[in-house]
Design a protein around this motif. Sequence first.
Motif, mmCIF file in Angstrom:
data_model
loop_
_atom_site.group_PDB
_atom_site.id
_atom_site.type_symbol
_atom_site.label_atom_id
_atom_site.label_comp_id
_atom_site.label_asym_id
_atom_site.label_seq_id
_atom_site.Cartn_x
_atom_site.Cartn_y
_atom_site.Cartn_z
ATOM 1 N N HIS A 3 26.671 3.104 26.717
ATOM 2 C CA HIS A 3 26.925 1.680 26.927
ATOM 3 C C HIS A 3 28.206 1.573 27.749
ATOM 4 O O HIS A 3 29.286 1.906 27.266
ATOM 5 C CB HIS A 3 27.084 0.979 25.574
ATOM 6 N N TYR A 31 18.183 -11.452 28.887
ATOM 7 C CA TYR A 31 19.175 -12.474 28.584
ATOM 8 C C TYR A 31 18.880 -13.059 27.214
ATOM 9 O O TYR A 31 17.753 -13.446 26.929
ATOM 10 C CB TYR A 31 19.150 -13.591 29.635
ATOM 11 N N ASN A 37 24.472 -13.329 26.119
ATOM 12 C CA ASN A 37 24.614 -11.997 26.696
ATOM 13 C C ASN A 37 23.523 -11.710 27.717
ATOM 14 O O ASN A 37 22.358 -12.034 27.503
ATOM 15 C CB ASN A 37 24.521 -10.921 25.615
ATOM 16 N N CYS A 39 21.972 -8.390 29.640
ATOM 17 C CA CYS A 39 21.945 -6.939 29.505
ATOM 18 C C CYS A 39 21.075 -6.374 30.617
ATOM 19 O O CYS A 39 19.986 -6.861 30.876
ATOM 20 C CB CYS A 39 21.375 -6.587 28.135
ATOM 21 N N LYS A 41 19.445 -2.650 31.795
ATOM 22 C CA LYS A 41 19.185 -1.288 31.355
ATOM 23 C C LYS A 41 18.443 -0.560 32.465
ATOM 24 O O LYS A 41 17.465 -1.069 33.000
ATOM 25 C CB LYS A 41 18.360 -1.300 30.076
ATOM 26 N N LEU A 50 23.137 1.445 29.987
ATOM 27 C CA LEU A 50 23.129 0.070 29.517
ATOM 28 C C LEU A 50 24.458 -0.601 29.837
ATOM 29 O O LEU A 50 25.524 -0.018 29.620
ATOM 30 C CB LEU A 50 22.898 0.058 28.002
ATOM 31 N N TYR A 51 24.380 -1.813 30.360
ATOM 32 C CA TYR A 51 25.570 -2.635 30.599
ATOM 33 C C TYR A 51 25.293 -4.025 30.070
ATOM 34 O O TYR A 51 24.286 -4.639 30.398
ATOM 35 C CB TYR A 51 25.900 -2.697 32.098
ATOM 36 N N ARG A 52 26.194 -4.517 29.241
ATOM 37 C CA ARG A 52 26.033 -5.835 28.632
ATOM 38 C C ARG A 52 27.268 -6.672 28.939
ATOM 39 O O ARG A 52 28.384 -6.180 28.880
ATOM 40 C CB ARG A 52 25.866 -5.679 27.127
ATOM 41 N N THR A 53 27.037 -7.947 29.266
ATOM 42 C CA THR A 53 28.150 -8.830 29.589
ATOM 43 C C THR A 53 27.881 -10.243 29.095
ATOM 44 O O THR A 53 26.729 -10.640 28.948
ATOM 45 C CB THR A 53 28.438 -8.845 31.103
ATOM 46 N N ASP A 54 28.957 -10.963 28.879
ATOM 47 C CA ASP A 54 28.850 -12.391 28.572
ATOM 48 C C ASP A 54 29.695 -13.201 29.554
ATOM 49 O O ASP A 54 29.912 -14.380 29.368
ATOM 50 C CB ASP A 54 29.271 -12.680 27.131
#
Length: 86
Positions: A3, A31, A37, A39, A41, A50-54
């Motif tokens: 991640h 989303y 968030n 995401c 993948k 995996l990259y997750r952002t808000d």
Amino acid sequence: MPHFQNWEEFSRAAEKLYLSDPMKVRVVLKYRHCDGNLCIKVTDDVVCLLYRTDQAQDVKKIEKFHSQLMRLMVAKESRSVAMETD
């Protein structure tokens, strides 16, 4: 599953993964409105990135990266190279 917290590291690793075997890589965007968030993948069933952002500013980065990958996927050069290796 790695991640990534840094966008630059994720984009480099994802592009490297795609270029290593373009026929096996797939990209998933997800989303979740309740969490806010987004995401992304990138996986080839062996490695999963995996990259997750808000953050709203990251959406443009993800959109640009996704369109670059789509251009690579439909380019005739990448398809012919992939077919030659089969």
